[in-house]
Design an enzyme around this catalytic site. Structure first.
Site, PDB file in Angstrom:
ATOM      1  N   LEU A   1       7.590  -9.970   1.161  1.00  0.00           N
ATOM      2  CA  LEU A   1       9.047  -9.895   0.909  1.00  0.00           C
ATOM      3  C   LEU A   1       9.560  -8.550   0.469  1.00  0.00           C
ATOM      4  O   LEU A   1       8.943  -7.649  -0.349  1.00  0.00           O
ATOM      5  CB  LEU A   1       9.074 -10.798  -0.222  1.00  0.00           C
ATOM      6  CG  LEU A   1      10.529 -11.149  -0.702  1.00  0.00           C
ATOM      7  CD1 LEU A   1      11.269 -11.843   0.248  1.00  0.00           C
ATOM      8  CD2 LEU A   1      10.545 -11.987  -1.913  1.00  0.00           C
ATOM      9  N   ASP A   2      10.815  -8.300   1.115  1.00  0.00           N
ATOM     10  CA  ASP A   2      11.401  -6.740   0.853  1.00  0.00           C
ATOM     11  C   ASP A   2      10.741  -5.599   1.187  1.00  0.00           C
ATOM     12  O   ASP A   2      10.937  -4.507   0.567  1.00  0.00           O
ATOM     13  CB  ASP A   2      12.002  -6.757  -0.489  1.00  0.00           C
ATOM     14  CG  ASP A   2      12.819  -8.051  -1.045  1.00  0.00           C
ATOM     15  OD1 ASP A   2      13.359  -8.719   0.086  1.00  0.00           O
ATOM     16  OD2 ASP A   2      12.846  -8.480  -1.942  1.00  0.00           O
ATOM     17  N   GLU A   3       9.535  -5.759   2.284  1.00  0.00           N
ATOM     18  CA  GLU A   3       8.810  -4.739   2.362  1.00  0.00           C
ATOM     19  C   GLU A   3       8.800  -4.381   3.771  1.00  0.00           C
ATOM     20  O   GLU A   3       8.108  -3.355   4.193  1.00  0.00           O
ATOM     21  CB  GLU A   3       7.244  -5.002   2.008  1.00  0.00           C
ATOM     22  CG  GLU A   3       7.269  -4.870   0.603  1.00  0.00           C
ATOM     23  CD  GLU A   3       6.994  -3.696  -0.357  1.00  0.00           C
ATOM     24  OE1 GLU A   3       7.069  -2.730   0.322  1.00  0.00           O
ATOM     25  OE2 GLU A   3       7.373  -4.106  -1.504  1.00  0.00           O
TER      26      GLU A   3
END
Lengths: 284, 284, 284, 284
Positions: C227-229
């Protein structure tokens, strides 16, 4: 720019196969293209290219010359070729304001500019001591309405003697004549303290304050005989509000002027700018 | 703005003790100041203040009226007082372009504007169906050179009938006459698609492309009889380069126009703007 | 992008003559290069190129296929080829927030996106009516902790049926599983409401308010299992100050989210993005 | 700030009538308020005010003291009072990087800072000659892991002897200990070369390059014992792209660092900053 590279800036009528012919010429002579960027103005049917390569030739200057002939004779393009290891000489014109003066010199000293600061020319002596402490030759060339032509002759003489390839005007408060610009030959970059074409001419911060704009700007452009009408290289703005006096605009504007001016000089010295139709193509 | 608050905008000749007298008046009547901001134009010797407070009076409208009398009679200031719970009615003028149209309506619907969108007035019918799907009354008022006065009379009639307090022009392609502006009384916010004063008048993106600027802008201002010369409320810019065609400028500019226009409408509806000397004080 | 053009995105180990071989292949078959941009990651020794040309072949699809074989077999590069006249289908995933939803749809409708909005998929029904009024198929796929796998199967089914080539998540409030991402195959663009890597995870505006930052941001990236990476496509920020509540951040952030998300979708649909090492090369 | 003015920064529990009582106190003693700005953190119920006035008292220092007693004793607020004519002494901590060093010194010399640059303290001698040419006392205080405590004692001694009221760290490459910060008393402003909280700690440009962000930033904050965790004063960002190497980020970042650092120092010296809950209120 890469160490030891050759950079060519081409422009001319568009024709099929230009990208292919340029890259093949380089490839077949063992060159290795590091960067290549092109642009077409489809309305004007002009093709622009900046290509930078590492030559396998032990004599890059000869390779550069060969490319020049190829691009000019076989492709029919206008072309300028530069070697990244050659650092062109720059003359800094100043008057009394010192913010762009210090900023420009410190950037050259820090190594971020692909050029050498050869000399400072000023119509005043305010920045003489500072120039000396930086170890840069300072020429005082006073200018009055009566002596303008004579002063410009003196400036041309210095610029030629110092083998200057670029003149940069760091808030130099005199207009250069068309005769000067034509005689001196080398391009001249000026920083104007407004978002051109808004607030051309004198006292732009006063004009901006009076009009009540919410942003102020700075514009770096090539100087032409038409004041503030030359091809724009770079622009930036910063936000202001009703609390800001003209003095605040001047203070805020100094930071803009410094960074916009520096960016334009850097782009020019890295051979990233082509001029046509009073506009610029900037390959950044 | 706070729910249930009173907002006063004062301006007038500076005099000692204004901040103190205003805040004491509020304090002594049990009010609680939520925000207070002031500005002095020291050159023009004018004092400006925005003060927002929660009244302890069960009838804020009466309190607002009392403040109006106080500021006007005792302080000799020009004053506008508003209640944050009253949402003034807004008329949206449009032609064919729909980007500011949709954006403005969606912002009113999302609740981010302290006002009500009362009606849409257009010289074309292109946006009739969309207006209906949004559930907003749409008035078609065609305008030609011959019928302009008549059309403006019809617009004034609608604006008055709908009790409109603010007109916003979302790329409305007609110039409002001085007579219209004076008769209608309510302020008019226009969005111009350039960084004024650069590129005033028609086709600013074409002008910008032709001049070769490196930034394009948008300007929201109060409309006056002098086209594009009214007091500037808000401005913003975005970066462009040599690859951008006029079409690209138009596309990029749409985003600027939307956000700059919305910001100006929001600031106006939150009673944050004072106009003087063709400039604005924006308490944001 | 030009009407009727072919666009190829190449990447692979750098080798001498790539620019020359690609441009010669095109030139020799009568193609006319409109844009060509390349990049080398000198550390990783990877070469990237985007080249767009007008083919002289009456069947651009065949020409595209021929180029694909050439680049893959003879140059050993990874390559994706697209035709500018083919508008890939896009699925819009939403939950309840509607700002990116409306903005994205209106941009597709305005013609500024090189794609077709095929369908909307949501875990809620809040945006059903609005989707219908826009005339876009709406699929309600509720998701709970227990039904997540089943729901994702349903989503995959829809995406396959609609022949979707790109999924865009307009503040869709569910994390897509690794299994989903691998099965569905098509890239997924997400908009995160912070300047990543700052404030990853939930409630980034609350985090930003609590940390007291002076700028807030938005980030569009390709979704990955982390997530969000995922690889960042585009980011922007806006200024805030101590007066701004979390609600103000949310309001200001909406504008950022809309423009950053739209820019990322546009860049993807114009075939301007290459991904490697969890980063992006964006040829804009 | 105005010449000859008194500036007070107040903070404390909110209570009715604060604005009124402060402004009345000033008015009744013949003072003329030039600027007044206030803020309430409604969650924390804290009131903040910056008020600047021209006293009619022939002894502004006495007036300042009287106000201090009034605000402290009668209003129960925390208060700092300053006289705009007093220019507090500033110590500049540096190591080897010289861009913020030169920039800061030139800004003090240009008169844009309401303070005096009293001395330079460095753990290296690289900037000794430059400091001398600027005519500013330079103290070389080497720091090693073993001598850190001793070195900090020497730094404290210098700071006290020079009567320093503010320490600014222009890329000083040592962490100041909690003991140092507490002993020295005066606030310390640090410039960190990232958009905090992203990329805290060492080599932030390398971190940014590795993560593939599209913007880099700089953050000025008050130093606390927790590295890079102190209250943020000012931040800014600039755009980067895939072509930019770490070296390009460093070059672009230098300009950001200089302007963000200078802005923070200026705001502090103009008494515009209040700190609470590890955040700042900046009255600009």
């Amino acid at each position: 720019m890469e160490t030891g590279s050759i950079i060519a800036l081409l422009s001319g009528p568009d024709q099929p196969g230009l990208v292919s012919r340029v890259s093949s010429w380089i490839f077949l002579r063992g060159g290795n293209i590091k960067h290549a960027d092109q642009h077409k103005d489809t309305e004007a049917n002009i093709f622009f290219q900046r290509v930078e390569w590492l030559s396998s030739d032990s004599d890059p200057a000869a390779e550069a010359e060969a490319f020049q002939r190829f691009a000019s004779d076989e492709l029919g393009m206008e072309v300028q070729v530069a070697l990244s290891n050659e650092r062109p000489k720059v003359a800094l014109f100043v008057s009394k304001f010192d913010h762009c003066f210090h900023d420009t010199i410190l950037r050259f000293k820090s190594g971020e500019m692909f050029g050498q600061l050869a000399c400072i020319i000023s119509n005043h002596t305010d920045l003489l001591a500072a120039s000396q402490s930086y170890g840069i030759p300072f020429y005082h060339v006073p200018v009055t309405a009566e002596t303008k032509e004579e002063a410009e002759n003196r400036q041309i003489e210095i610029v030629e003697k110092e083998d200057v390839k670029l003149i940069v005007m760091a808030r130099y408060m005199q207009v250069l004549s068309e005769r000067f610009l034509q005689t001196v030959g080398s391009p001249v970059i000026n920083i104007h303290h407004s978002f051109l074409p808004a607030f051309a001419g004198g006292r732009p911060y006063h004009q901006a304050h009076s009009r009540g704009v919410k942003l102020i700007g700075a514009t770096a452009h090539y100087a032409t005989a038409d004041l503030d009408e030359g091809p724009i290289i770079h622009q930036d703005v910063t936000r202001i509000n009703h609390r800001n006096s003209v003095q605040d605009l001047i203070r805020k504007g100094r930071d803009l002027e410094k960074s916009v001016f520096a960016q334009a000089i850097r782009l020019h010295l890295e051979n990233r700018i082509l001029v046509y139709n009073n506009k610029t193509v900037v390959f950044d």
